[in-house]
Design a protein around this motif. Structure first.
Motif, PDB file in Angstrom:
ATOM      1  N   ARG A 162       0.808  -1.222   0.000  1.00  0.00           N
ATOM      2  CA  ARG A 162       0.000   0.000   0.000  1.00  0.00           C
ATOM      3  C   ARG A 162       0.839   1.268   0.000  1.00  0.00           C
ATOM      4  N   PHE A 163       2.013   1.204   0.578  1.00  0.00           N
ATOM      5  CA  PHE A 163       2.854   2.408   0.601  1.00  0.00           C
ATOM      6  C   PHE A 163       4.228   2.093   0.005  1.00  0.00           C
ATOM      7  N   ILE A 218      -7.342   8.982   7.025  1.00  0.00           N
ATOM      8  CA  ILE A 218      -6.179   8.608   7.840  1.00  0.00           C
ATOM      9  C   ILE A 218      -5.535   7.348   7.259  1.00  0.00           C
ATOM     10  N   PHE A 219      -6.389   6.360   6.972  1.00  0.00           N
ATOM     11  CA  PHE A 219      -5.822   5.088   6.527  1.00  0.00           C
ATOM     12  C   PHE A 219      -5.318   5.123   5.090  1.00  0.00           C
ATOM     13  N   SER A 220      -5.909   6.027   4.275  1.00  0.00           N
ATOM     14  CA  SER A 220      -5.433   6.028   2.900  1.00  0.00           C
ATOM     15  C   SER A 220      -4.169   6.864   2.748  1.00  0.00           C
ATOM     16  N   LYS A 221      -4.010   7.877   3.611  1.00  0.00           N
ATOM     17  CA  LYS A 221      -2.850   8.764   3.438  1.00  0.00           C
ATOM     18  C   LYS A 221      -1.642   8.372   4.274  1.00  0.00           C
ATOM     19  N   PHE A 222      -1.903   7.748   5.415  1.00  0.00           N
ATOM     20  CA  PHE A 222      -0.793   7.501   6.324  1.00  0.00           C
ATOM     21  C   PHE A 222      -0.590   6.009   6.528  1.00  0.00           C
ATOM     22  N   CYS A 223       0.655   5.641   6.608  1.00  0.00           N
ATOM     23  CA  CYS A 223       0.947   4.241   6.862  1.00  0.00           C
ATOM     24  C   CYS A 223       0.904   4.033   8.368  1.00  0.00           C
ATOM     25  N   ILE A 224      -0.184   3.460   8.807  1.00  0.00           N
ATOM     26  CA  ILE A 224      -0.435   3.293  10.227  1.00  0.00           C
ATOM     27  C   ILE A 224      -0.178   1.845  10.613  1.00  0.00           C
TER      28      ILE A 224
END
Lengths: 620, 447
Positions: free
Chosen positions: A285-286, B439-445
């Motif tokens: 995903r990243f 939050i979940f689409s932009k940041f790698c949590i």
């Protein structure tokens, strides 16, 4: 049928939900049976060795304020404490602690074994007995039947659990436990709608094979930091955690082996949580992120096992060891347990009332991960509420339904039973509309009155709470009523304490609105009565942030008006012609308790709510 | 339904009625009206007409009005009701309405007065059934209108603003919910710049509010002048050219007293055309009175003077009338020899509708007066939308103040969330789920 026992309340599962449920029911005077498939594994933490964190720490405080057990035992047995979010706003500050898993379990077991009215028994429950939509009892694998007025399902991730480590797949619960396969079928036979969720955990590695010198050390914070309002001792920091990072080599190995990743190749069907992705899904995903952080956290004082936080994976064993070895400090790491994914059945929480009782089966409750949530804290919170409400049913007192405006527990349960969840549900502060009101520091003020009222607060808790309230109100009174005048003497004393001079006469309360003015400082200058630090902090917050808090409190009060408009249980939505068909169906399915809850159902529009309100006022 | 909200709306049909009424209903309606009125109302008697002035926040008089108070339960809604009767110009009505919002009322939803009347037991069962139908129908219609409106360029822009704010909020929320994750810090200066940019973007909408209104409803324009100066000829000339486009204002019926003409894409609503036609009758004696009345309601005045005759006493009175107003002076009958002394006029256009002389200059002059108005602009549909945007700006401004105070990003999140809620009312989206998804689409949590 061999009836082996008769109880008021039976709890299936003795994890974090089951224990709180069982303890609450027993403490409220119900003859309670707490079942577990292994007495060795009460209160097990199969995933990370920590309790609390953002929003989760709030939940633990709330559980404690209501007379639950998690906070007390966590304070006694945790080995490192940190306060997160300092500097981001007092409402979101949250305590997080590293637990010694084994000591925590042992302490919890001891509490359970020494609670009156509570029987602890090793049993695998296989069937739920229901007659005419009313719970009757449960049947165990041993053939024993136990009758009860209320049954609480707290079966965690054990329902048809399936463990996946790469190509190795087998039935089982977490941490090498047995799965509860027949119970899943029994639920289906009762007409319960099940979902399939997935979660995962990283490998545990041997501390003796780690090079901590290549990692950043992370120590605990000193000072008074406790989950429980009863704990008076300072945090006991005995261990450190360590931070290190993945790198391009790690990612390359993962990418090369993606075809063997069960989550990527279709072996895993369940829906996993977005907030806790496996390392392989982070890479997918990243792809541009050059490194991912990981924490090495001790699993306890008496073990060499270290938890590799952030590296959750279901990759095959050979890939796990290969990529771990690319990480600084882990070059020679030996895996003691592999990371794995677990798929499990849970029920669609839309089938539950806000009391956590099934809408279709009277006396049958469900709490914790079996409701589609995730996390020890979320489980404990639901367990406590289910335990209280099962006791309410048995003892015939009103159920406890917490509002969104008064607790994270209220937000958690309302979200689950009103909106349902498409992934394992985790508590987050961003889910709460009024988080300035829902602080760690005031959980007792918000909720302990309920505990006292219901009878779940110990004498010690009630006394301590009432003392704190008295201190707060006395301090508020004196601060509001004491006026000071801008004499040279007063200003000199203020200056000595680092407080800017005053120009007009004003009440002390006004000074409290200035930054860096504490009750303690004013107490020294103006000889105010001595109060506890906890009470002083409430006083300071209430003055300094008054404007913000008031604004949210007003909004919350508005919301509460809708919450207080109760919809009759027997309403027939299909008879309300002006409702759109979609709204009729949604309302019929969820059967909201109040207009407020109805308004939060997706697919129900404000126009539908207007129609519903008008209908209720007129035709009922 | 007991509710603390006080609602406010224009309760007469928009258009060129002589009198307009703004109605407030709710517990605080009297106190709110008192804030914008120059005489005490809380102590005023029930059901008696009170004369006075509506004043804006600067203390300037907005209009001379009559106020009627009907205390609960003796009112249509069975709540405290205040009716403000003012002059009928749309501009005045909107300004007073907007003042009631600033004083604490909120815009009434469509059909809300009736709904309250009903909920408070004012209507019987048969009426109730009818109201139920209306509420559902009205809201659906309103919704579809809103969706149409928002389907266009305006909607895209508002969504873009919303997305930007969502991004800032999601960043803050991610930092709060995942404090141990490896996320970029929220730099105060960056956040401030991002919020400021969105404040500016919303303000453009508000600044264009007038343009939007003109485009939808036409600029209220008066043609005045003494009898026989050529008002009727000018009106006919404007109306007969193919530029005349006629649009219906929703909910109102066009009557014979107004005419729509479009000048270079700017719709003008010529008011009191009936008066223009009759005043050109030489026997008519009330020309000046009519001109006064007409000019007082207009946003643009076309003042006509006969170029072929000496200036008269009536002409001088008309000159005084347009002093300080947005007006264009036309010297008519340019095809005849000029007799009038032009030293009277600072600026004028000589025009002959017979020969067409000066017509282009006249059209230029109108376009110049009105400024640039075009359909490509971003504008809001009505006062309710403007109010949502204004409140969104207020919250964003507060977010900046909070940011500067440095008491924690949580507080900034509260203001941003409030702004987002308001924008979401315009776009019909939800906030909490969107923030979490962001939050979940932009940041790698995932510590």
């Amino acid at each position: 049928m061999f009836v082996a026992g008769k109880y008021d309340v039976i709890v299936i599962g003795a994890g974090h939900a089951g224990i709180e449920a069982g303890l609450a029911a027993a403490r409220l005077g119900c003859k309670t049976l707490l079942t577990t498939l292994s007495l060795e594994n009460l209160a097990m933490m199969p995933c990370n060795p920590s309790i609390g964190g953002s929003a989760k720490g709030h939940l633990v405080r709330e559980v404690d304020a209501l007379g639950g057990q998690m906070g007390i035992v966590a304070d006694q047995t945790c080995i490192q404490f940190r306060t997160l979010n300092t500097g981001k706003g007092f409402a979101v500050q949250a305590l997080r602690a590293q637990a010694d898993k084994k000591i925590y379990q042992a302490a919890m077991k001891k509490v359970c074994e020494n609670t009156d009215n509570l029987d602890l028994k090793q049993l695998l429950i296989e069937n739920i007995l229901v007659e005419r939509n009313k719970i009757v009892g449960v049947t165990a694998e041993t053939g024993e039947t136990f009758l009860a007025s209320a049954v609480i399902l707290a079966s965690g991730t054990y329902l048809s659990g399936r463990i996946i480590i790469g190509e190795s797949i087998f039935d089982g619960g977490p941490n090498g436990q047995r799965a509860a396969v027949k119970l899943s079928t029994a639920l289906k036979n009762l007409g319960v709608k099940l979902m399939r969720f997935k979660t995962g955990t990283p490998a545990r590695v041997d501390a003796r094979t780690l090079d901590f010198s290549k990692m950043e050390i992370q120590r605990g914070d000193s000072g008074m930091q406790n989950f429980s309002f009863l704990t008076e001792t300072p945090a006991n920091n005995q261990v450190c955690c360590y931070l290190t990072y993945t790198n391009e080599r790690t990612h390359e190995i993962l990418r090369r082996n993606l075809h063997r990743a069960p989550m990527a190749n279709g072996i895993i069907e369940g829906v996993g949580p977005r907030y806790c992705p496996s390392i392989e899904s982070k890479i997918i995903r990243f792809p541009d992120k050059e490194r991912h952080q990981l924490f090495l956290e001790p699993e306890g004082l008496n073990t060499q096992e270290f938890y590799v936080q952030g590296m959750s994976t279901s990759m095959p064993a050979d890939v796990q060891i290969e990529f771990l070895h690319t990480i600084p400090g882990l070059e020679n790491a030996k895996i003691m347990r592999h990371g794995y994914a677990i798929e499990y059945d849970c029920l669609d929480p839309l089938q539950l009332k806000p009391t956590l009782e099934f809408k279709s089966i009277a006396g049958f409750f469900s709490a914790g991960q079996s409701n589609g949530s995730s996390g020890y804290e979320e489980a404990a919170a639901q367990g406590l509420i289910a335990g209280i409400n099962a006791a309410a049913l048995v003892k015939n007192f009103p159920p406890l339904i917490l509002k969104r405006s008064e607790s994270y527990i209220g937000v958690l349960i309302d979200d689950l039973v009103t909106k349902g969840t498409a992934e394992p549900y985790r508590m987050m502060t961003s889910r709460a509309e009024y988080r300035l009101l829902l602080r760690q520091d005031n959980a007792d003020i918000r909720l302990t009155p309920y505990a006292i009222d219901i009878g779940l607060a110990s004498v010690e808790r009630a006394e301590k709470f009432n003392r704190k309230l008295a201190e707060i109100s006395a301090a508020n009174k004196i601060l509001t009523e004491t006026k000071i005048t801008p004499s040279a003497e007063v200003n000199a004393r203020l200056a000595a304490a680092g407080i800017a001079e005053i120009k007009n006469s004003l009440p002390l309360a006004e000074l409290m609105r200035r930054p860096n003015v504490t009750y303690e400082k004013l107490r020294d200058i103006f000889s105010l009565p001595e109060i506890s630090a906890a009470a002083a902090s409430q006083v300071e917050i209430s003055f300094f942030y008054e404007g913000y808090i008031k604004k949210q409190a007003e909004l919350a009060a508005k919301l509460d008006r809708l919450e207080n408009k109760i919809i009759p249980e027997n309403i027939n939505y299909h008879a309300i012609q002006n409702l759109r068909v979609e709204a009729r169906e949604k309302l019929s399915e969820i059967r909201p308790r109040s207009i407020g809850q109805a308004a939060r159902i997706s697919g129900v529009s404000p126009a539908d709510i207007s129609v519903l309100v008008v209908y209720l006022e007129t035709f009922s | 339904m007991k509710t603390e909200d006080t609602i406010s709306a224009i309760s007469t049909a928009l258009g060129t009625a002589g009198v307009g009424i703004i109605r407030l209903s709710g517990e605080n309606s009297i106190a709110i009206a008192e804030k914008i009125f120059d005489r005490p109302l809380l102590t005023a008697p029930d059901r008696k007409i009170i004369f006075g002035h509506i004043k804006n926040s600067a203390g300037e008089i907005v209009d001379e009005v009559l106020v009627l108070i009907m205390r609960a339960p003796k009112s249509y809604t069975r709540e405290n009701v205040v009716e403000i009767q003012c002059h009928g110009g749309t501009e005045v009505l909107r300004e007073i309405l907007s003042l009631t919002f600033q004083a604490g009322a909120r815009p009434a939803e469509r059909g809300e007065f009736t709904k309250r009347a009903f909920l408070n037991g004012r209507l019987d069962l048969t009426q109730a059934q009818a109201v139920l139908d209306v509420i559902q129908a009205k809201t659906s219609t309103a919704l579809s209108v809103a969706q149409n409106q928002l389907a266009g360029k305006t909607s895209k822009k508002i969504r873009a603003i919303r997305t930007e704010i969502l991004g800032v909020l999601a960043h803050i929320e991610a930092l709060i919910d995942f404090p141990e994750d490896d996320l970029d810090d929220a730099i105060t200066a960056d956040l401030d710049a991002k919020i400021s940019a969105q404040i500016d973007a919303v303000k453009i909408f508000l600044a264009n509010q007038r343009s939007g209104k003109i485009l939808r409803e036409g600029l209220e324009t008066a043609i005045i002048g003494k009898p026989n100066v050529g008002k009727s000829s000018l009106l006919n000339f404007l109306a007969e050219t193919d530029r005349a486009i006629v649009t219906d204002i929703p909910g109102t019926t066009r009557d014979s007293i107004e005419e729509f003409v479009s000048i270079r894409g700017v719709p003008l609503k010529i008011i009191d055309t009936a008066g223009i036609r009759s005043s050109d009758n030489p026997v008519e004696k009330i020309g000046i009175e009519r001109a006064k009345n007409c000019a007082s309601r207009a946003e643009l005045i076309l003042a006509l003077f006969d170029g072929s005759r000496e200036i008269s006493a009536e002409d001088l009175e008309i000159l005084r009338l347009i002093d300080g107003r947005s007006a264009i002076i036309l010297l008519t009958k340019a095809d005849l020899p000029r007799v009038i002394d032009t030293a009277q006029f600072e600026n004028f256009t000589a025009i002959s509708v017979k020969t067409g002389a000066g017509v282009e200059d006249f059209l230029d002059a109108i376009a110049e007066k009105v400024g640039s108005v075009n359909a490509e602009m971003n504008f809001v549909r009505d006062e309710r939308e403007a109010d949502l945007l204004r409140r969104a700006v207020e919250n964003l401004e507060e977010a900046r103040v909070t940011l500067a105070k440095n008491i924690g990003i949580d507080f900034v999140a509260i203001d941003l969330r409030a702004a987002l809620e308001l924008l979401s009312e315009l776009t019909g989206e939800s906030v909490t789920e969107d923030v979490i998804n962001e939050i979940f689409s932009k940041f790698c949590i995932g510590k």
